[in-house]
Design a protein around this motif. Structure first.
Motif, PDB file in Angstrom:
ATOM      1  N   GLY A 412       0.764  -1.235   0.000  1.00 32.96           N
ATOM      2  CA  GLY A 412       0.000   0.000   0.000  1.00 32.96           C
ATOM      3  C   GLY A 412       0.792   1.280   0.000  1.00 32.96           C
ATOM      4  N   VAL A 413       2.048   1.212  -0.406  1.00 38.19           N
ATOM      5  CA  VAL A 413       2.876   2.417  -0.505  1.00 38.19           C
ATOM      6  C   VAL A 413       2.962   2.827  -1.969  1.00 38.19           C
ATOM      7  CG1 VAL A 413       5.171   3.405  -0.174  1.00 38.19           C
ATOM      8  CG2 VAL A 413       4.227   1.846   1.541  1.00 38.19           C
ATOM      9  N   LYS A 414       2.658   4.082  -2.246  1.00 38.18           N
ATOM     10  CA  LYS A 414       2.674   4.574  -3.620  1.00 38.18           C
ATOM     11  C   LYS A 414       4.037   5.175  -3.950  1.00 38.18           C
ATOM     12  CE  LYS A 414       0.332   7.780  -6.773  1.00 38.18           C
ATOM     13  NZ  LYS A 414      -0.659   8.876  -6.894  1.00 38.18           N
ATOM     14  N   VAL A 415       4.543   4.847  -5.119  1.00 31.28           N
ATOM     15  CA  VAL A 415       5.819   5.395  -5.586  1.00 31.28           C
ATOM     16  C   VAL A 415       5.618   6.026  -6.954  1.00 31.28           C
ATOM     17  CG1 VAL A 415       8.167   4.866  -6.335  1.00 31.28           C
ATOM     18  CG2 VAL A 415       7.236   3.754  -4.302  1.00 31.28           C
ATOM     19  N   ASP A 416       5.973   7.295  -7.073  1.00 26.47           N
ATOM     20  CA  ASP A 416       5.950   7.985  -8.362  1.00 26.47           C
ATOM     21  C   ASP A 416       7.386   8.093  -8.869  1.00 26.47           C
ATOM     22  OD1 ASP A 416       3.176   8.450  -8.277  1.00 26.47           O
ATOM     23  OD2 ASP A 416       3.471  10.225  -7.011  1.00 26.47           O
ATOM     24  N   ILE A 417       7.613   7.652 -10.096  1.00 26.60           N
ATOM     25  CA  ILE A 417       8.947   7.724 -10.698  1.00 26.60           C
ATOM     26  C   ILE A 417       8.957   8.854 -11.717  1.00 26.60           C
ATOM     27  CG2 ILE A 417      10.707   6.505 -12.025  1.00 26.60           C
ATOM     28  CD1 ILE A 417       9.581   3.882 -10.953  1.00 26.60           C
ATOM     29  N   GLU A 418       9.878   9.786 -11.554  1.00 23.73           N
ATOM     30  CA  GLU A 418       9.960  10.912 -12.482  1.00 23.73           C
ATOM     31  C   GLU A 418      11.374  11.040 -13.031  1.00 23.73           C
ATOM     32  OE1 GLU A 418      11.172  14.789  -9.820  1.00 23.73           O
ATOM     33  OE2 GLU A 418       9.066  14.557 -10.370  1.00 23.73           O
ATOM     34  N   VAL A 419      11.480  11.713 -14.160  1.00 25.40           N
ATOM     35  CA  VAL A 419      12.778  11.966 -14.787  1.00 25.40           C
ATOM     36  C   VAL A 419      13.068  13.460 -14.717  1.00 25.40           C
ATOM     37  CG1 VAL A 419      14.099  11.904 -16.938  1.00 25.40           C
ATOM     38  CG2 VAL A 419      12.599   9.991 -16.340  1.00 25.40           C
ATOM     39  N   ASP A 420      14.237  13.793 -14.205  1.00 24.98           N
ATOM     40  CA  ASP A 420      14.669  15.191 -14.121  1.00 24.98           C
ATOM     41  C   ASP A 420      16.091  15.263 -14.663  1.00 24.98           C
ATOM     42  OD1 ASP A 420      15.474  17.735 -13.522  1.00 24.98           O
ATOM     43  OD2 ASP A 420      14.821  17.706 -11.431  1.00 24.98           O
ATOM     44  N   GLU A 421      16.241  15.787 -15.870  1.00 22.87           N
ATOM     45  CA  GLU A 421      17.563  15.829 -16.501  1.00 22.87           C
ATOM     46  C   GLU A 421      18.533  16.728 -15.749  1.00 22.87           C
ATOM     47  OE1 GLU A 421      16.972  16.914 -20.557  1.00 22.87           O
ATOM     48  OE2 GLU A 421      16.017  15.008 -21.104  1.00 22.87           O
ATOM     49  N   GLY A 422      18.018  17.609 -14.916  1.00 26.25           N
ATOM     50  CA  GLY A 422      18.885  18.490 -14.130  1.00 26.25           C
ATOM     51  C   GLY A 422      19.185  17.959 -12.749  1.00 26.25           C
ATOM     52  N   LEU A 423      18.868  16.690 -12.511  1.00 26.52           N
ATOM     53  CA  LEU A 423      19.017  16.113 -11.175  1.00 26.52           C
ATOM     54  C   LEU A 423      20.447  16.172 -10.665  1.00 26.52           C
ATOM     55  CD1 LEU A 423      17.854  14.532  -8.768  1.00 26.52           C
ATOM     56  CD2 LEU A 423      18.284  12.428 -10.054  1.00 26.52           C
ATOM     57  N   LEU A 424      21.404  15.804 -11.503  1.00 30.49           N
ATOM     58  CA  LEU A 424      22.793  15.753 -11.048  1.00 30.49           C
ATOM     59  C   LEU A 424      23.298  17.132 -10.647  1.00 30.49           C
ATOM     60  CD1 LEU A 424      24.314  13.202 -13.593  1.00 30.49           C
ATOM     61  CD2 LEU A 424      23.425  12.793 -11.294  1.00 30.49           C
ATOM     62  N   ASP A 425      22.891  18.160 -11.398  1.00 30.93           N
ATOM     63  CA  ASP A 425      23.286  19.526 -11.038  1.00 30.93           C
ATOM     64  C   ASP A 425      22.670  19.930  -9.705  1.00 30.93           C
ATOM     65  OD1 ASP A 425      24.822  19.885 -13.285  1.00 30.93           O
ATOM     66  OD2 ASP A 425      23.192  20.748 -14.471  1.00 30.93           O
ATOM     67  N   LYS A 426      21.431  19.521  -9.479  1.00 31.24           N
ATOM     68  CA  LYS A 426      20.760  19.848  -8.223  1.00 31.24           C
ATOM     69  C   LYS A 426      21.451  19.165  -7.050  1.00 31.24           C
ATOM     70  CE  LYS A 426      16.199  20.597 -10.291  1.00 31.24           C
ATOM     71  NZ  LYS A 426      14.805  20.105 -10.395  1.00 31.24           N
ATOM     72  N   LEU A 427      21.847  17.915  -7.246  1.00 35.17           N
ATOM     73  CA  LEU A 427      22.542  17.197  -6.177  1.00 35.17           C
ATOM     74  C   LEU A 427      23.898  17.828  -5.897  1.00 35.17           C
ATOM     75  CD1 LEU A 427      21.744  13.487  -7.101  1.00 35.17           C
ATOM     76  CD2 LEU A 427      20.828  14.795  -5.191  1.00 35.17           C
ATOM     77  N   SER A 428      24.596  18.237  -6.954  1.00 33.82           N
ATOM     78  CA  SER A 428      25.903  18.873  -6.777  1.00 33.82           C
ATOM     79  C   SER A 428      25.765  20.163  -5.990  1.00 33.82           C
ATOM     80  CB  SER A 428      26.545  19.162  -8.139  1.00 33.82           C
ATOM     81  OG  SER A 428      26.780  17.967  -8.843  1.00 33.82           O
ATOM     82  N   THR A 429      24.697  20.915  -6.287  1.00 34.51           N
ATOM     83  CA  THR A 429      24.468  22.177  -5.579  1.00 34.51           C
ATOM     84  C   THR A 429      24.098  21.919  -4.123  1.00 34.51           C
ATOM     85  OG1 THR A 429      23.696  23.213  -7.620  1.00 34.51           O
ATOM     86  CG2 THR A 429      23.110  24.291  -5.550  1.00 34.51           C
ATOM     87  N   ALA A 430      23.273  20.895  -3.900  1.00 35.58           N
ATOM     88  CA  ALA A 430      22.801  20.605  -2.547  1.00 35.58           C
ATOM     89  C   ALA A 430      23.927  20.180  -1.627  1.00 35.58           C
ATOM     90  CB  ALA A 430      21.726  19.513  -2.597  1.00 35.58           C
ATOM     91  N   TYR A 431      24.931  19.474  -2.180  1.00 36.45           N
ATOM     92  CA  TYR A 431      25.998  18.948  -1.339  1.00 36.45           C
ATOM     93  C   TYR A 431      27.310  19.697  -1.511  1.00 36.45           C
ATOM     94  CZ  TYR A 431      22.878  15.097  -0.327  1.00 36.45           C
ATOM     95  OH  TYR A 431      21.813  14.350   0.096  1.00 36.45           O
ATOM     96  N   ALA A 432      27.265  20.837  -2.197  1.00 31.67           N
ATOM     97  CA  ALA A 432      28.489  21.614  -2.397  1.00 31.67           C
ATOM     98  C   ALA A 432      28.934  22.235  -1.086  1.00 31.67           C
ATOM     99  CB  ALA A 432      28.241  22.701  -3.428  1.00 31.67           C
TER     100      ALA A 432
END
Length: 432
Positions: A412-432
């Motif tokens: 009963g757990v719902k999972v939405d899968i999305e594609v974000d081509e800018g994901l890696l840049d966002k992660l780099s910014t978040a952990y910079a």
């Protein structure tokens, strides 16, 4: 000061929040006192009271417009809290430990004195006879603890004294340097145009995206048999074609079963090629956002619902294996046959138990896992967002996400899968 700089660089979004109210980022950027106070506030060593004054952890009150707060004030607060318990002080560190700081300060100070640092415990020199029968000098470094990454932290560049001192007219010590002399440092910079290291090749020139090296006749193990070596820049993804067309003789394309099978079949241009597989010193992993999912049990539940073997079966095939630790398998410290800490359970029952352990509620009639009482979404179906930087079929984690989505749906757990081509840049910014 290191903590102050770290906080200012990494947490500017908290300026003006409840952590540091009444000021803007512009205010803080223009005031060393505000930067120090902000660093202390974010680390729990003070706060701004209702009157707008800053009260530090030691009980002192400061007028942020007139008084000075700096690293000395911060350090005194740390001493007031911990005394000289170095272990406790290191808990507050934002980088370098207090022992490392003291050591570096000592070495820097002693290095300016005549004679420099006489010796360093744990570093000794000697000689040893190599397999080729030649006796060579050795350096032995003994660590005072276990650190798999120690070799990467040495920060020592081996440079030939005969080259970097050639032409210098000043006085040098036994190690080929003149400590604290600007003229010596300026002289070393004249060698930057053509640097020389301790490796088998010497830099010759850089032209048209090609670096040319020539054999280092002074190399420790003897002059290389191949006298000229060129390193050419190739467009990412064109490595395989470049070696087929004789643009280069050796290259390192990202391995794939398609390339390996083509070379093995040996048809056309592939008939002249051969390959060698080399273990990659990297590894991939799926990150679970701890702020979005704070319960450890729930993060474990997702892990138990993730069949990471699918990335090997469906993407890498024979070119990868499952990694059960957050370190590269090439590293000497990687354990032999490590235990899988989160074994996959396709039924979802292990995950279900962990959700319930964390206080979540399962509605069997609806087959719906719901957020627990007290949660801002209490009573709603648990929903997660899984994000990929590319379509699932083109990403190693794609098949894992799709399978995990199915397993969690069973409980009963719902999972939405999305594609974000800018994901890696966002992660780099978040952990910079």
């Amino acid at each position: 000061q290191e903590i102050i700089d770290y906080v200012y660089a990494n947490y500017p979004r908290y300026v003006g929040s409840d952590y540091f109210p009444g000021y803007t980022l512009k205010d803080v950027s223009q005031s060393p006192t505000l930067q120090a106070a902000f660093g202390m506030a974010m680390w729990g060593f003070g706060k701004i009271n209702e009157e707008g004054a800053f009260v530090d952890n030691s009980g002192n009150t400061y007028d942020l417009a007139a008084d000075t707060i700096d690293a000395k004030v911060y350090w005194q607060n740390i001493l007031d809290k911990y005394g000289y318990d170095l272990g406790e002080i290191n808990v507050e560190a934002a980088g370098q430990s207090i022992e490392d700081y003291i050591r570096d300060a000592y070495i820097l100070a002693k290095g300016q004195e005549e004679g420099g640092v006489p010796s360093i415990s744990g570093i000794t020199t000697g000689t040893a006879v190599d397999d080729d029968g030649v006796e060579r000098e050795t350096i032995q470094i003994v660590l005072d603890g276990v650190d798999p990454t120690a070799i990467f932290k040495m920060g020592v560049q081996v440079t030939p004294v005969h080259y970097y001192t050639d032409g210098y007219t000043g006085s040098l010590n036994d190690f080929g340097v003149e400590v604290g002399n600007k003229a010596f440092m300026d002289f070393l910079k004249t060698k930057n145009v053509k640097p020389v290291g301790a490796g088998p090749y010497v830099f010759d020139e850089y032209k048209d995206n090609v670096i040319t090296y020539t054999a280092n006749d002074s190399f420790l193990l003897g002059s290389p048999k191949i006298k000229t070596f060129r390193y050419q820049e190739i467009t990412l993804g064109a490595e395989y074609d470049s070696v087929k067309t004789d643009t280069v003789h050796y290259t390192d394309p990202s391995a794939s079963m398609t390339i390996i099978n083509d070379i093995t079949e040996g048809e056309g241009d592939n008939a002249k090629l051969a390959y060698t597989l080399v273990d990659n010193d990297g590894y991939g992993y799926i990150g679970i956002q701890g702020q979005a999912i704070p319960e450890h049990e729930v993060r474990k539940a997702i892990a138990h619902a993730s069949n990471v073997q699918l990335s090997v079966d469906n993407y890498y095939q024979e070119l990868a294996s499952v990694n059960y630790r957050t370190m590269t398998k090439v590293l000497w410290a990687y354990p032999d046959n490590p235990e899988n800490l989160f074994p996959y359970d396709a039924t979802g029952e292990t995950s279900k138990g962990l959700f319930l352990e964390a206080g979540y509620v399962y509605d069997e009639g609806k087959n719906e896992m719901q957020y627990p009482e007290g949660h801002e979404k209490a009573g709603e179906q648990v929903t997660f967002k899984f994000t990929l930087p590319a379509a699932a079929e083109n990403h190693p984690a794609g098949s894992i996400f799709i399978d995990t989505q199915k397993v969690l749906a069973l409980i009963g757990v719902k999972v939405d899968i999305e594609v974000d081509e800018g994901l890696l840049d966002k992660l780099s910014t978040a952990y910079a």
